[in-house]
Design an enzyme around this catalytic site. Structure first.
Site, PDB file in Angstrom:
ATOM      1  N   ASP A   1      -6.600   2.316 -10.349  1.00 43.72           N
ATOM      2  CA  ASP A   1      -6.989   1.497  -9.209  1.00 43.72           C
ATOM      3  C   ASP A   1      -8.150   0.612  -9.637  1.00 43.72           C
ATOM      4  O   ASP A   1      -9.065   1.084 -10.304  1.00 43.72           O
ATOM      5  CB  ASP A   1      -7.436   2.407  -8.059  1.00 43.72           C
ATOM      6  CG  ASP A   1      -6.664   2.151  -6.785  1.00 43.72           C
ATOM      7  OD1 ASP A   1      -6.890   1.093  -6.176  1.00 43.72           O
ATOM      8  OD2 ASP A   1      -5.852   3.012  -6.406  1.00 43.72           O
TER       9      ASP A   1
ATOM     10  N   ASP B   1      -7.099  -3.262  -5.601  1.00 45.32           N
ATOM     11  CA  ASP B   1      -7.489  -2.973  -4.220  1.00 45.32           C
ATOM     12  C   ASP B   1      -7.884  -4.256  -3.481  1.00 45.32           C
ATOM     13  O   ASP B   1      -8.574  -5.109  -4.041  1.00 45.32           O
ATOM     14  CB  ASP B   1      -8.687  -2.015  -4.274  1.00 45.32           C
ATOM     15  CG  ASP B   1      -9.002  -1.366  -2.947  1.00 45.32           C
ATOM     16  OD1 ASP B   1      -8.145  -0.640  -2.432  1.00 45.32           O
ATOM     17  OD2 ASP B   1     -10.121  -1.579  -2.438  1.00 45.32           O
TER      18      ASP B   1
ATOM     19  N   GLU C   1      -3.002  -5.312  -3.683  1.00 40.82           N
ATOM     20  CA  GLU C   1      -2.867  -4.868  -2.289  1.00 40.82           C
ATOM     21  C   GLU C   1      -3.170  -6.068  -1.394  1.00 40.82           C
ATOM     22  O   GLU C   1      -4.281  -6.587  -1.412  1.00 40.82           O
ATOM     23  CB  GLU C   1      -3.861  -3.737  -2.028  1.00 40.82           C
ATOM     24  CG  GLU C   1      -3.646  -3.074  -0.696  1.00 40.82           C
ATOM     25  CD  GLU C   1      -4.862  -2.341  -0.198  1.00 40.82           C
ATOM     26  OE1 GLU C   1      -4.698  -1.420   0.601  1.00 40.82           O
ATOM     27  OE2 GLU C   1      -5.992  -2.714  -0.574  1.00 40.82           O
TER      28      GLU C   1
ATOM     29  N   HIS D   1      -1.506   6.241   0.100  1.00 33.83           N
ATOM     30  CA  HIS D   1      -2.574   7.131   0.562  1.00 33.83           C
ATOM     31  C   HIS D   1      -3.237   6.654   1.848  1.00 33.83           C
ATOM     32  O   HIS D   1      -4.103   7.350   2.368  1.00 33.83           O
ATOM     33  CB  HIS D   1      -3.625   7.260  -0.539  1.00 33.83           C
ATOM     34  CG  HIS D   1      -4.320   5.952  -0.796  1.00 33.83           C
ATOM     35  ND1 HIS D   1      -3.678   4.876  -1.370  1.00 33.83           N
ATOM     36  CD2 HIS D   1      -5.580   5.529  -0.501  1.00 33.83           C
ATOM     37  CE1 HIS D   1      -4.512   3.851  -1.438  1.00 33.83           C
ATOM     38  NE2 HIS D   1      -5.674   4.218  -0.915  1.00 33.83           N
ATOM     39  N   ASP D   2      -2.878   5.469   2.340  1.00 36.50           N
ATOM     40  CA  ASP D   2      -3.473   4.944   3.575  1.00 36.50           C
ATOM     41  C   ASP D   2      -2.526   5.032   4.765  1.00 36.50           C
ATOM     42  O   ASP D   2      -2.807   4.460   5.824  1.00 36.50           O
ATOM     43  CB  ASP D   2      -3.840   3.459   3.394  1.00 36.50           C
ATOM     44  CG  ASP D   2      -4.994   3.246   2.423  1.00 36.50           C
ATOM     45  OD1 ASP D   2      -5.818   4.156   2.254  1.00 36.50           O
ATOM     46  OD2 ASP D   2      -5.059   2.146   1.836  1.00 36.50           O
TER      47      ASP D   2
END
Ligand code: ISL
Length: 624
Positions: free
Chosen positions: A142, A249, A307, A382-383
């Site tokens: 990430d 990210d 993202e 994961h969100d």
């Protein structure tokens, strides 16, 4: 409605496997097909290594604890590499394992060049990278570079005085003053984790910007020294250790522009307002990404997946992923995971209907057609809440069918496929009965408390918040991975259990129970991944066509490519549904009821009857 109890369906399925695929696994490249010219008239571009890959996301805190402290760690991940290889994974994406005070589960990084000690060491990461490479798997990390932790030494210096050389590495602004002299933040922007985006710093008399927690100050990308430091510390440090790329990210928030204006009021009960219009996709975004490529990424053949929230316009998305422009390899566009979220407040669940879902899938399948862009296929991370609970049914009698039905859909979609840990065994959301005290995520917990304060603990409002969190909350994805039926789901040996409560139903839903069982969700995913690889030219690269897009119960789509045609039929209800086969001459290859031979018996002409939550994949060699 014909209702067949699920256990009967399981027993009724044939003992011979429904898949007949025994080709060698060709990683990354689609096999040539009969219809492809052997001597192309124009040079065929080489497919980049990451397009056909299947990516598996690991959330370090919740994957596997190796040392009995209740928290996942890197040696734990290493111990499961063969498990991932066996599933058919090509790329492992590790969510942040960098040193961090863990205000936002590691998305608040205090040192890019160190590992959070409870997770392990840089040497452990080197071992992990080697272990993956030895198995022909790649590793991506990430890249969290919109902000750092407030404990990062860059920020410590920046906040130390107004004339510190790093002052300008973050975004500092003077206050505004109301007519009565009250000190006000520079704008009314709302942060993602409730409250405003500006934190007052008394010693230096200015506010700093934080789009997320106040412990996550935003870096100032306008400053070239800052950018160069990011490239060195967050990127080259790890690329030189052999990582193969990054999930980037919040990739569209680095350029905030120069104007800091108040956002329009859409949630009048609060002062702070959603303001992404003002900070997402800012004026220098593409320039920054080109620079990042030019200075760093192109020297490593690294893959990037950005993202990309708040970007519904396909033209704007293409601006990021056009191959010739050399910015990002691909992005996660957010429409699919935003389904059900409230407009003014994320955790205000809005019921939705299937045409919305289908339209979103079709839109992001088709937007690259005729362009040099690339797309992703994903519905979990994961969100997000778990896809079975959000988009299908996690009722005991339909859970496995739903998991397999969604697996058919996902593995038939064009783009690079991303699977989130636990998706391959059909993990589901937390039970409705869990109270807020079981939740750990800063976003959920802060939101709950902000609404509690604003409504004076109104029971009905808070009940709705809990309902919304149970569907959409980020913690749903962060429960410990369910490895077996032993204590704490085999995630940890710690007597007191894991850092976060394990799911109540881990006894039924776990890896050990599924790996050896040819009828399990895990085995189904594994076979679908193999099928996807075998028919990459249509499943990974094919053109998408949707049918009856207004139908609220079923989803029928076709894929065409490499001289092959595929039709996928999915029933998104717990009742029988009639659908039409759009093309003739296709053969049923996969079904989640396991009875491929029997399923076609009821076919009349083009009509087919799908059983509850049934999914089928038909195929024909030779296009239309
Ligand atoms: O959460 C969102 C909307 O409510 C998104 O638009 C948000 O910008 C996006 O999900 C950002 O997420 C990433 O950065 C965060 C971190 O908490 C998340 O886990 C990560 O995926 C801050 O670094």
């Amino acid at each position: 409605m014909l209702y067949v109890p699920f256990p009967l369906l399981q027993r009724a399925s044939s003992s011979t496997p429904i898949f007949h695929i025994d080709l060698p696994r060709t990683l990354y490249f689609s096999p040539p097909t009969a219809t492809m010219p052997t001597t192309p008239t124009t040079p065929t571009p080489i497919t980049p290594w990451w397009k056909d890959a299947v990516v598996y996301q690991i959330y370090p805190a919740s994957f596997k604890d190796s040392n009995g402290d209740g928290l996942g760690d890197i040696p734990g991940i290493i111990s499961k590499i063969d498990y991932l290889k066996d599933l058919g994974i090509d790329i492992v994406w590790i969510s942040p394992m960098f040193d961090s005070p863990q205000v936002d589960m590691g998305y608040d990084i205090s040192d890019y060049e160190a590992v959070y000690p409870p997770y392990g060491t840089v040497e452990d990461m080197e071992t992990l990278i080697r272990a993956c490479h030895e198995r022909d798997m790649k590793v991506i990390l990430d890249l969290v570079i919109n902000h750092t932790s407030d404990q990062h030494r860059w920020f410590q210096e920046s906040r130390s005085s107004r004339d510190n050389p790093k002052r300008d590495w973050y975004i500092w602004k003077p206050p505004r003053y109301a007519e009565d002299g009250t000190r006000m933040p520079p704008t009314n922007w709302r942060s993602y984790f409730s409250g405003g985006t500006w934190e007052w710093d008394e010693p230096t008399g200015e506010y700093y910007l934080h789009l997320f927690a106040k412990e996550q100050p935003d870096l100032n990308w306008e400053n070239e020294d800052t950018r160069n430091a990011i490239y060195d510390s967050a990127m080259r440090f790890w690329l030189d250790k052999g990582v193969d790329g990054f999930r980037v990210d919040t990739v569209n928030m680095y350029s905030k522009g120069v104007e800091f204006l108040d956002a329009p009021i859409i949630d009048p009960e609060f002062y702070e307002q959603p303001a992404w219009l003002y900070y997402a996709n800012g004026p220098r975004m593409h320039e920054f990404l080109r620079e990042m490529n030019d200075k760093v990424l192109k020297h490593y053949d690294a893959v990037t997946v950005g993202e990309l929230p708040h970007t519904p316009d396909p033209k704007k998305v293409l601006d990021y992923v056009g191959a010739s422009d050399k910015q990002l390899s691909m992005v996660f566009q957010f429409d699919i995971v935003d389904i059900g979220q409230g407009v003014a407040r994320k955790y205000q669940f809005q019921p939705w209907k299937l045409p919305l879902f289908k339209g979103i899938v079709a839109k992001w399948q088709q937007f690259i057609e005729g362009t040099d862009g690339w797309t992703t296929a994903f519905c979990e991370n994961h969100d997000q809440g778990r896809s079975i609970s959000r988009f299908a049914s996690d009722a005991p009698e339909y859970r496995v069918l739903s998991a397999k039905m969604l697996a058919i859909m996902m593995t038939a979609l064009t783009g690079t496929l991303f699977i989130y840990q636990g998706q391959e065994i059909g993990m589901i959301n937390v039970p409705r009965t869990w109270p807020i005290s079981e939740f750990r995520d800063i976003e959920s917990v802060n939101f709950y408390h902000s609404i509690a304060a604003q409504t004076n603990n109104d029971a009905a409002t808070l009940d709705y918040v809990m309902r919304s969190l149970q569907i959409l909350g980020r913690d749903n994805a962060r429960l410990p991975m369910q490895w077996d039926a032993s204590a704490h789901a085999g995630f940890t040996d710690r007597e007191a259990g894991a850092w976060m409560r394990v799911h109540d139903r881990y006894g039924e839903i776990n890896v050990a129970r599924q790996v050896g069982d040819p009828e399990s969700t895990w085995s189904f995913w594994r076979e679908m991944i193999r099928l996807r690889r075998e028919h990459g030219e249509v499943l990974v690269h094919g053109a998408f066509e949707g049918f009856e897009m207004e139908n609220e119960e079923t989803f029928v789509f076709a894929k065409r490519g490499g001289g092959k045609t595929v039709v996928v039929m999915l029933n998104f209800t717990g009742e029988e549904q009639r659908v039409e086969m759009p093309y003739e001459g296709l053969e049923l290859r996969v079904g989640n009821y396991g009875d491929v031979e029997g399923a076609e018996k009821s076919a009349v002409g083009r009509a087919r009857v799908l059983r509850p939550w049934e999914g089928r994949l038909y195929m024909m060699m030779g296009g239309h």
